[in-house]
Write an enzyme that holds these catalytic residues in place. Structure first.
Site, mmCIF file in Angstrom:
data_model
loop_
_atom_site.group_PDB
_atom_site.id
_atom_site.type_symbol
_atom_site.label_atom_id
_atom_site.label_comp_id
_atom_site.label_asym_id
_atom_site.label_seq_id
_atom_site.Cartn_x
_atom_site.Cartn_y
_atom_site.Cartn_z
ATOM 1 N N HIS A 1 -11.465 -3.935 -5.050
ATOM 2 C CA HIS A 1 -11.131 -4.369 -3.695
ATOM 3 C C HIS A 1 -12.222 -5.307 -3.144
ATOM 4 C CE1 HIS A 1 -7.810 -2.970 -0.958
ATOM 5 N NE2 HIS A 1 -8.471 -3.719 -0.104
ATOM 6 N N ARG B 1 -11.868 -13.842 -1.469
ATOM 7 C CA ARG B 1 -12.590 -14.526 -0.385
ATOM 8 C C ARG B 1 -12.547 -16.042 -0.535
ATOM 9 N NH1 ARG B 1 -15.205 -9.850 -1.529
ATOM 10 N NH2 ARG B 1 -15.749 -8.462 0.202
ATOM 11 N N TYR C 1 0.858 -1.189 0.000
ATOM 12 C CA TYR C 1 0.000 0.000 0.000
ATOM 13 C C TYR C 1 0.895 1.239 0.000
ATOM 14 C CZ TYR C 1 -4.329 -2.504 1.274
ATOM 15 O OH TYR C 1 -5.447 -3.301 1.267
ATOM 16 N N ARG D 1 -16.011 -17.144 -7.875
ATOM 17 C CA ARG D 1 -16.377 -18.172 -6.905
ATOM 18 C C ARG D 1 -16.316 -19.575 -7.492
ATOM 19 N NH1 ARG D 1 -15.594 -14.197 -4.563
ATOM 20 N NH2 ARG D 1 -16.994 -12.962 -3.261
HETATM 21 C C1 LIG Z 1 -10.842 -9.813 4.076
HETATM 22 C C2 LIG Z 1 -10.203 -9.124 2.909
HETATM 23 C C3 LIG Z 1 -8.997 -8.455 3.091
HETATM 24 C C4 LIG Z 1 -8.375 -7.841 2.010
HETATM 25 N N1 LIG Z 1 -7.148 -7.258 2.189
HETATM 26 C C5 LIG Z 1 -6.506 -6.737 1.120
HETATM 27 C C6 LIG Z 1 -5.191 -6.219 1.262
HETATM 28 O O1 LIG Z 1 -4.596 -6.249 2.337
HETATM 29 N N2 LIG Z 1 -4.607 -5.679 0.155
HETATM 30 C C7 LIG Z 1 -5.232 -5.627 -1.067
HETATM 31 O O2 LIG Z 1 -4.664 -5.126 -2.036
HETATM 32 N N3 LIG Z 1 -6.470 -6.133 -1.221
HETATM 33 C C8 LIG Z 1 -7.108 -6.691 -0.172
HETATM 34 N N4 LIG Z 1 -8.351 -7.235 -0.347
HETATM 35 C C9 LIG Z 1 -8.957 -7.292 -1.699
HETATM 36 C C10 LIG Z 1 -8.555 -8.599 -2.399
HETATM 37 O O3 LIG Z 1 -7.187 -8.601 -2.706
HETATM 38 C C11 LIG Z 1 -9.328 -8.790 -3.702
HETATM 39 O O4 LIG Z 1 -9.203 -7.635 -4.505
HETATM 40 C C12 LIG Z 1 -10.809 -9.099 -3.489
HETATM 41 O O5 LIG Z 1 -10.991 -9.922 -2.362
HETATM 42 C C13 LIG Z 1 -11.395 -9.784 -4.714
HETATM 43 O O6 LIG Z 1 -12.763 -10.014 -4.551
HETATM 44 P P1 LIG Z 1 -13.370 -11.435 -4.078
HETATM 45 O O7 LIG Z 1 -13.124 -11.531 -2.614
HETATM 46 O O8 LIG Z 1 -14.796 -11.294 -4.412
HETATM 47 O O9 LIG Z 1 -12.659 -12.518 -4.828
HETATM 48 C C14 LIG Z 1 -8.998 -7.854 0.729
HETATM 49 C C15 LIG Z 1 -10.212 -8.511 0.561
HETATM 50 C C16 LIG Z 1 -10.810 -9.159 1.635
HETATM 51 C C17 LIG Z 1 -12.105 -9.903 1.406
#
Ligand SMILES: Cc1cc2nc3c(=O)[nH]c(=O)nc-3n(C[C@H](O)[C@H](O)[C@H](O)COP(=O)(O)O)c2cc1C
Length: 381
Positions: free
Chosen positions: A278, A333, A129, A313
């Site tokens: 995200h 997820r 980040y 999914r």
């Molecule tokens: C619990 C959680 C924590 C996440 N933490 C980060 C992170 O630390 N850095 C980041 O770039 N994206 C983060 N993301 C976004 C994921 O990298 C990703 O873009 C996103 O989960 C994709 O969508 P999906 O969960 O529907 O597959 C996070 C997502 C979730 C669900």
């Protein structure tokens, strides 16, 4: 319950995790419109069924950023994933290595870069980040070089954190101090399997990469306060020069939804981008990634490697994203739930499931290799 799908892993995770942790993973920002759109728009895309084409030999392998992968899939960065199962990121990197795909370590992981590097047998990706303290960023990039990370994923869609209502309702956010801690302790005590595996045996509960700047503060409120204070909302395209000067390997910019931004990324010489919102956790109401992806792939697909995530999914969803123009797809997820449900084995099973589902989708769309998959795999292209 035997997990036959990602949604089964979600249910197993719901049963095993303390309520506040499950809600943290499962939830999105504000009214969760984009979170729902990601899933709904992707699954609404009709695949085009083709038959009688001798699909006895399929090739799922691909090459991303000079790395040969068993399939065009990577594990997305998930903050705090190490709290889903004991030393969670180490279990995840082992599962990814076994499956022949990259794991992405979040800046805000439980396990530090060095711990994950020691657990890994293949190069992994590191996500960064934009932090106000540039010396800290420089140090993290140096650690990523030392850990032989094969790509840097630079996340740009979090200059400010979106609000997640579920975190307030669950006790993760908002209820600071004793009251919040008490609620989380009660929720943890109600999940003895998790409490023993992670609460007791999963120590230390620090944020591996951030611990040095948190200076001994390990509370969840300390972590959120640090994120609020240190994420840099002055971030702009010129900052990419700073990243480029410190990081010589492949650079992937994560969190683009607009073709104009994608063109900027190509112009500054990024090697790849991730079309992402995200996981519906930032600006609620923006486009789903399934809808944002095609114009971006058209605009820059010939100049850099376009990846995508959000709402994936199943292996069918992976094929849908590839057909929409992605060269690779990140699972978010899906792996967080599988890790929470069954640790490393859970992620291995989930990835085997994704691969098997991809094979079915490729067989019945008549696509023999990853390179062949394009919009002709869609019924309405
Ligand atoms: C619990 C959680 C924590 C996440 N933490 C980060 C992170 O630390 N850095 C980041 O770039 N994206 C983060 N993301 C976004 C994921 O990298 C990703 O873009 C996103 O989960 C994709 O969508 P999906 O969960 O529907 O597959 C996070 C997502 C979730 C669900």
């Amino acid at each position: 319950m035997i997990a036959a799908s990602v949604s089964d892993f979600r249910e197993l995770a719901r049963r095993r995790l303390p309520h506040f942790l499950f809600e943290y993973i499962d939830g999105g920002s504000y009214a969760e419109v984009t979170l729902r759109r990601n899933v709904a728009d992707l699954e609404a895309i009709a695949l085009r069924q083709r038959v009688l084409r001798d699909m006895s030999s399929l090739d799922l392998t691909t090459n991303l950023f000079g790395q040969k992968l068993a399939m065009p899939v990577a594990l997305a960065p998930i903050g705090l994933a190490g709290m889903n199962a004991r030393r969670g990121e180490c279990q995840a990197v082992r599962a990814a290595d076994k499956a022949g795909i990259p794991f992405t370590l979040s800046t805000v992981s439980a396990c530090a870069l060095s711990e994950v590097a020691a657990a890994a047998s293949q190069p992994f990706w590191f996500q960064l980040y934009m932090i106000r303290d540039r010396a800290f960023m420089r140090d993290l990039m140096a650690q990523a070089v030392e850990a032989k990370c094969s790509a840097l994923v630079f996340t740009v869609d979090m200059p400010v954190p979106g609000s997640r209502y579920r975190d307030y309702h669950s006790g993760l956010a908002g209820a600071a101090g004793f009251k919040g801690a008490l609620r989380r302790t009660i929720q943890s005590a109600m999940k003895p399997g998790w409490a023993w595996d992670v609460g007791v045996r999963g120590r230390p509960h620090a944020l591996g990469n951030v611990a040095p700047v948190l200076k001994g503060k390990t509370g969840i409120e300390d972590f959120f306060a640090w994120m609020r204070d240190n994420f840099d909302n002055s971030i702009n395209w010129r900052d990419l020069d700073f990243i480029r000067s410190e990081w010589k390997g492949p650079l992937i910019i994560k969190g683009l939804l607009d073709p104009e931004d994608a063109k900027e990324a190509a112009a500054i010489g990024a090697d790849g981008i991730i079309v992402s919102n995200h996981g519906g956790r930032q600006l609620d109401g923006v486009l789903s990634t399934a809808r944002a992806l095609p114009p971006i792939a058209d605009a820059v697909g010939d100049r850099l490697t376009v990846l995508a995530d959000g709402g994936v999914r199943s292996g069918l969803d992976v094929v849908r994203m590839l057909a929409l123009g992605a060269k690779g797809v990140l699972l978010g997820r899906a792996w967080a739930f599988a890790l929470a449900a069954k640790g490393q084995v859970g992620i291995e099973q989930m990835l085997a499931m994704i691969e098997a589902e991809m094979r079915v989708a490729m067989t019945l769309t008549g696509m023999k290799s990853i390179d062949e998959i394009n919009r002709l795999a869609l019924a309405e292209s």
